[in-house]
Design a protein around this motif. Structure first.
Motif, PDB file in Angstrom:
ATOM      1  N   ARG A 236       0.796  -1.217  -0.012  1.00 49.06           N
ATOM      2  CA  ARG A 236      -0.175   0.122   0.011  1.00 49.06           C
ATOM      3  C   ARG A 236       0.892   1.175  -0.053  1.00 49.06           C
ATOM      4  NH1 ARG A 236      -5.342   0.941   1.352  1.00 49.06           N
ATOM      5  NH2 ARG A 236      -5.757  -1.368   1.851  1.00 49.06           N
ATOM      6  N   ALA A 237       2.031   1.038   0.953  1.00 54.88           N
ATOM      7  CA  ALA A 237       2.862   2.694   0.993  1.00 54.88           C
ATOM      8  C   ALA A 237       3.576   2.649  -0.428  1.00 54.88           C
ATOM      9  CB  ALA A 237       3.818   2.259   2.365  1.00 54.88           C
ATOM     10  N   LEU A 238       4.082   1.688  -0.953  1.00 57.95           N
ATOM     11  CA  LEU A 238       4.625   1.529  -2.356  1.00 57.95           C
ATOM     12  C   LEU A 238       4.027   2.037  -3.480  1.00 57.95           C
ATOM     13  CD1 LEU A 238       6.827  -1.768  -1.900  1.00 57.95           C
ATOM     14  CD2 LEU A 238       7.581   0.704  -2.095  1.00 57.95           C
ATOM     15  N   LEU A 239       2.717   1.525  -3.376  1.00 58.59           N
ATOM     16  CA  LEU A 239       1.594   1.996  -4.501  1.00 58.59           C
ATOM     17  C   LEU A 239       1.188   3.363  -4.402  1.00 58.59           C
ATOM     18  CD1 LEU A 239      -0.549  -1.172  -4.927  1.00 58.59           C
ATOM     19  CD2 LEU A 239       1.517  -0.598  -6.369  1.00 58.59           C
ATOM     20  N   ALA A 240       1.159   3.996  -3.106  1.00 60.44           N
ATOM     21  CA  ALA A 240       0.601   5.173  -3.011  1.00 60.44           C
ATOM     22  C   ALA A 240       1.598   6.005  -3.313  1.00 60.44           C
ATOM     23  CB  ALA A 240       0.324   5.342  -1.384  1.00 60.44           C
ATOM     24  N   LYS A 248       1.285   4.726 -13.660  1.00 59.64           N
ATOM     25  CA  LYS A 248       0.109   3.673 -13.669  1.00 59.64           C
ATOM     26  C   LYS A 248       0.560   2.675 -13.039  1.00 59.64           C
ATOM     27  CE  LYS A 248      -0.766   5.344 -18.511  1.00 59.64           C
ATOM     28  NZ  LYS A 248      -0.191   4.958 -19.659  1.00 59.64           N
ATOM     29  N   ILE A 249      -0.380   2.019 -12.271  1.00 59.22           N
ATOM     30  CA  ILE A 249      -0.111   0.975 -11.151  1.00 59.22           C
ATOM     31  C   ILE A 249      -0.643  -0.462 -11.844  1.00 59.22           C
ATOM     32  CG2 ILE A 249      -1.108   0.151  -8.956  1.00 59.22           C
ATOM     33  CD1 ILE A 249       0.508   2.679  -8.836  1.00 59.22           C
ATOM     34  N   LYS A 250       0.149  -1.329 -11.569  1.00 58.76           N
ATOM     35  CA  LYS A 250      -0.047  -2.923 -11.741  1.00 58.76           C
ATOM     36  C   LYS A 250       0.433  -3.682 -10.616  1.00 58.76           C
ATOM     37  CE  LYS A 250       1.245  -4.220 -16.200  1.00 58.76           C
ATOM     38  NZ  LYS A 250       0.039  -4.500 -16.773  1.00 58.76           N
ATOM     39  N   LEU A 251      -0.083  -4.865 -10.632  1.00 56.18           N
ATOM     40  CA  LEU A 251       0.294  -5.462  -9.202  1.00 56.18           C
ATOM     41  C   LEU A 251       0.542  -6.988  -9.511  1.00 56.18           C
ATOM     42  CD1 LEU A 251       0.923  -4.812  -6.301  1.00 56.18           C
ATOM     43  CD2 LEU A 251      -1.825  -4.943  -5.834  1.00 56.18           C
ATOM     44  N   HIS A 252       1.499  -7.677  -8.886  1.00 62.04           N
ATOM     45  CA  HIS A 252       1.485  -9.154  -8.646  1.00 62.04           C
ATOM     46  C   HIS A 252       0.657  -9.228  -7.764  1.00 62.04           C
ATOM     47  CE1 HIS A 252       5.211  -8.736 -11.445  1.00 62.04           C
ATOM     48  NE2 HIS A 252       5.597 -10.125 -11.323  1.00 62.04           N
TER      49      HIS A 252
END
Length: 425
Positions: A236-240, A248-252
């Motif tokens: 959460r901290a990294l994505l924020a 743009k956000i992607k996620l494993h």
């Protein structure tokens, strides 16, 4: 003068024509198939698509056009591979053999293998060497019909090494005719921070992310949120921080265990959540509401023999847009052949050939933020297409493990033509 190209004699032309958004549910079965089709391209952009007799009748531009004869073969949009780790410095074939003998992925990782082994290889490699490796690999993608490819960092771990990777990706992209979407991936904690995880997360959020944004080295940002890697709070901290810097956000998500990462990704409006081997059906309605793309990577499950395939059918039935990608990487999915991924999707995940094509073209394009530019053959879009040496598009996954691609057109230029391409009857 104008640079016109006319592609004729497309036995089956798959246009993927449809709404200006990712395809979901029954839309994934509508691939806009035209029999006896033709495509008129002007200065790298698609001008007209349709049945050949009608298109030739009304088109004046065709007189000056260079003609490409598809010889009755299947023509479709170039594949968009929206999840790869295509830049790495050495294979991990020793781990492959260790797993065959009974070692587990996690046990190998704990013994210094896995991502940490790839990080060691990157540290020893020069930037020039990495650029050369990447351009070779990009050529391989092209020859299998992929025209847009996402490439992640993530084997550097240390900020200086991550920056080296991203610079190599940028340089490799400049030397390649393919479109490359660079992604900053936070993959694992650097070795010297193993007991100081919070300090590593701070280093990434306060130093690495702003630097990558400032140097414009990446478009997307991704985190390996899973058991043994980054926790939900760390993610959460990294994505924020990444969202704040404009990535743009992607996620494993949900690869090794169910963590709740897929829900977190949709809450934060991620373009896509990827892997999803352990996704719960309870998470699917949220993904559908937020329009998050579920990017499935069956190559990893196949190569690692890690258990059940990702739940493609429940996702499609729940109205979640599904994309397919190779996840090309040295640890869990060493293939650049999207056609093989289509075969796995059809035979192991019960996707229809049409759904698999939509997932590997238009939905893949939206999964890297390029859906308005590529992924379908429609007027106004970039002219990226592949010619497959089959009579029926369903034969692409049916004849598995083979490369059917005999020609690739990128931005209206024929970039690849296989020598002596003959029909397979």
């Amino acid at each position: 003068g104008r640079n016109s190209v006319l592609i004729v004699n497309c036995g089956q032309l798959l246009t993927l024509k449809g709404p200006d958004r990712p395809r979901r549910g029954v839309e994934m079965r509508d691939i806009g198939l035209i029999r006896n089709g033709a495509v008129l391209i002007d200065n790298g952009t698609i001008e007209q698509v349709g049945r050949q007799p009608a298109l030739l009748k009304k088109s004046a531009a065709r007189r000056a056009a260079t003609v490409v004869d598809a010889q009755g073969k299947v023509v479709l949009p170039g594949f968009v591979d929206s999840h790869t780790h295509a830049l790495y410095a050495a294979s991990r074939v020793d781990e492959y053999e260790a797993r065959i003998r009974g070692d587990s992925y996690l046990r190998i990782a704990r013994a210094g293998g896995g991502i940490q082994a790839s990080a060691k290889h990157i540290r020893r490699a020069t930037e020039a060497n990495l650029i050369r490796r990447l351009t070779d690999v990009l050529r391989l993608f092209l020859e299998h019909g992929t025209t847009t490819v996402e490439v992640k960092s993530g084997y550097g771990l240390e900020p200086v090494q991550e920056l080296k990777m991203l610079r190599a990706i940028k340089a490799g992209a400049r030397q390649s005719p393919l479109d490359v979407v660079p992604t900053l991936l936070i993959h694992d904690v650097a070795a010297r921070f193993k007991s100081k995880r919070a300090a590593y997360v701070r280093l990434v959020t306060e130093r690495l992310i702003p630097r990558v944004a400032e140097d414009r080295l990446a478009e997307c940002f991704d985190v390996f949120c899973d058991r043994g890697y980054f926790s939900m709070a760390e993610t959460r901290a990294l994505l924020a921080a990444a969202a704040q810097s404009g990535f743009k956000i992607k996620l494993h998500a949900e690869q090794l265990a169910r963590s709740g990462a897929a829900r977190l990704g949709s809450e934060l409006r991620a373009l896509s959540v990827d892997h999803l081997d352990h996704l719960s059906e309870a998470d699917m309605p949220l993904l559908r509401r937020r329009g998050t793309i579920a990017t499935l990577l069956p190559g990893s499950v196949f190569h690692l023999d890690s258990g059940p395939m990702p739940p493609a059918r429940p996702l499609i039935e729940a109205g979640v847009p599904v994309a397919l990608a190779t996840n090309f990487n040295p640890g869990s999915s060493p293939t650049a052949n999207m056609q093989m991924i289509l075969a796995l999707a059809c035979s192991q995940m019960r996707m229809t050939p049409a759904e698999a094509v939509a997932a590997a073209t238009i939905n893949g394009a939206y999964a890297v933020g390029r859906g308005r530019l590529v992924g379908s053959l429609e007027p106004g879009k970039q002219a990226d297409l592949a010619v497959m040496d089959v009579n029926d598009y369903r034969e692409i996954p049916y004849y598995f493990g083979m490369n059917h691609c005999v020609a690739v057109v990128k931005k209206g230029r024929v970039l690849y033509r296989k020598e002596g391409a003959r029909g397979r009857r």
